[in-house]
Scaffold this active site. Sequence first.
Site, PDB file in Angstrom:
ATOM      1  N   HIS A 236       0.787  -1.234   0.000  1.00 17.91           N
ATOM      2  CA  HIS A 236       0.000   0.000   0.000  1.00 17.91           C
ATOM      3  C   HIS A 236       0.825   1.293   0.000  1.00 17.91           C
ATOM      4  CE1 HIS A 236      -3.448  -2.475   1.378  1.00 17.91           C
ATOM      5  NE2 HIS A 236      -2.605  -3.009   2.246  1.00 17.91           N
TER       6      HIS A 236
HETATM    7  C1  BDR Z   1      -2.594   0.470   5.725  1.00 16.04           C
HETATM    8  O1  BDR Z   1      -2.684  -0.119   7.013  1.00 16.04           O
HETATM    9  C2  BDR Z   1      -1.434  -0.498   7.493  1.00 16.04           C
HETATM   10  O2  BDR Z   1      -1.485  -1.793   8.007  1.00 16.04           O
HETATM   11  C3  BDR Z   1      -0.497  -0.412   6.315  1.00 16.04           C
HETATM   12  O3  BDR Z   1       0.802  -0.014   6.741  1.00 16.04           O
HETATM   13  C4  BDR Z   1      -1.123   0.609   5.416  1.00 16.04           C
HETATM   14  O4  BDR Z   1      -0.687   1.911   5.742  1.00 16.04           O
HETATM   15  C5  BDR Z   1      -3.375  -0.377   4.741  1.00 16.04           C
HETATM   16  O5  BDR Z   1      -4.721  -0.450   5.102  1.00 16.04           O
END
Ligand code: BDR
Length: 307
Positions: A236
């Site tokens: 992400h």
């Molecule tokens: C987001 O949530 C966190 O677990 C990850 O680092 C990312 O920023 C994804 O939903």
Amino acid sequence: MVLDCDPGHDDAMALLLAVADPGVELLGVTTVAGNQTVEKCTVNARRVLSLAGVSDVPVARGADRPLVRPLRIADDVHGETGLDGPLFDGDPEVPEAATTAAELMVDVLAKRHEPVTIVATGALTNIATLLADRPDLHANIEQIVWMGGSTERGNVTPYAEANCFVDPEAADQVLRSGVPFTMCGLNVTHQALVTDDVLAAFAGIGTPLARICVEWMTFFASTYRRLWGFTAPPLHDPVAVARVIDPAIVRCVDANVVIETAGEWTAGATVVDLHQYTGRPATARVAVELDTTAYWTKLVDAIARID
Ligand code: BDR
Ligand code: CA
């Protein structure tokens, strides 16, 4: 850019992209509670910069909890350390800054002669506090680019994405501030899948750091397989950094976005009016499409640039 993060496996990769891409001048790293406690996230940010050999970027600790809600960590996704996978001995070389995250951000914004971009890859607690405390500095912020939210469904509740779910009140305040805001949500980060070919490209770099990246992404793959049944995990957070480096990598549209803070079942949902049903004005640029080839090329090139 200032990178506000909660490392976190994908935050770690976002940090490395920001450190190594020639298009980025990384002015500071601030941490926020989210994936793990802020203590652990701060150690992890220092660890990542130490592994990259970066000693001239300050790492400052931010909020240890959301604005009004109790902290909910994601140790099921990122493990006990927040960055599980490879084991490290001792404390990272890069120290924690003597200033708080708020002080560091104020310092950077006040001293720079040109507006600064803030990339946020965790809950928006630090940013909301900054905007509330220092309205005089809003004009010094070029834009806020956030990995969070979704135009579709969530990943911690049916409608809430994790970074928004942790601190919906902060996201709401940031969106209402009027500071230019870009949302890179799950709808686009789920296009950034670490397939076997992607993993092989990182492994092919052959440096110790690249091997660590492969171990991080392999750990991340195992939790995404176990929790969500993904065959390849979505990386992400670097999407938000990539959007700043080259806007063409992440296509965006303008839309009205509001945050659900009161919903009994939907707290933390990002309500994105892509089709102008409501007639409300646009409040954000919303990422809708990722050029995956360009994205992975940027990331692989960045990691390869670090000895
Ligand atoms: C987001 O949530 C966190 O677990 C990850 O680092 C990312 O920023 C994804 O939903
Ligand atoms: Ca994150």
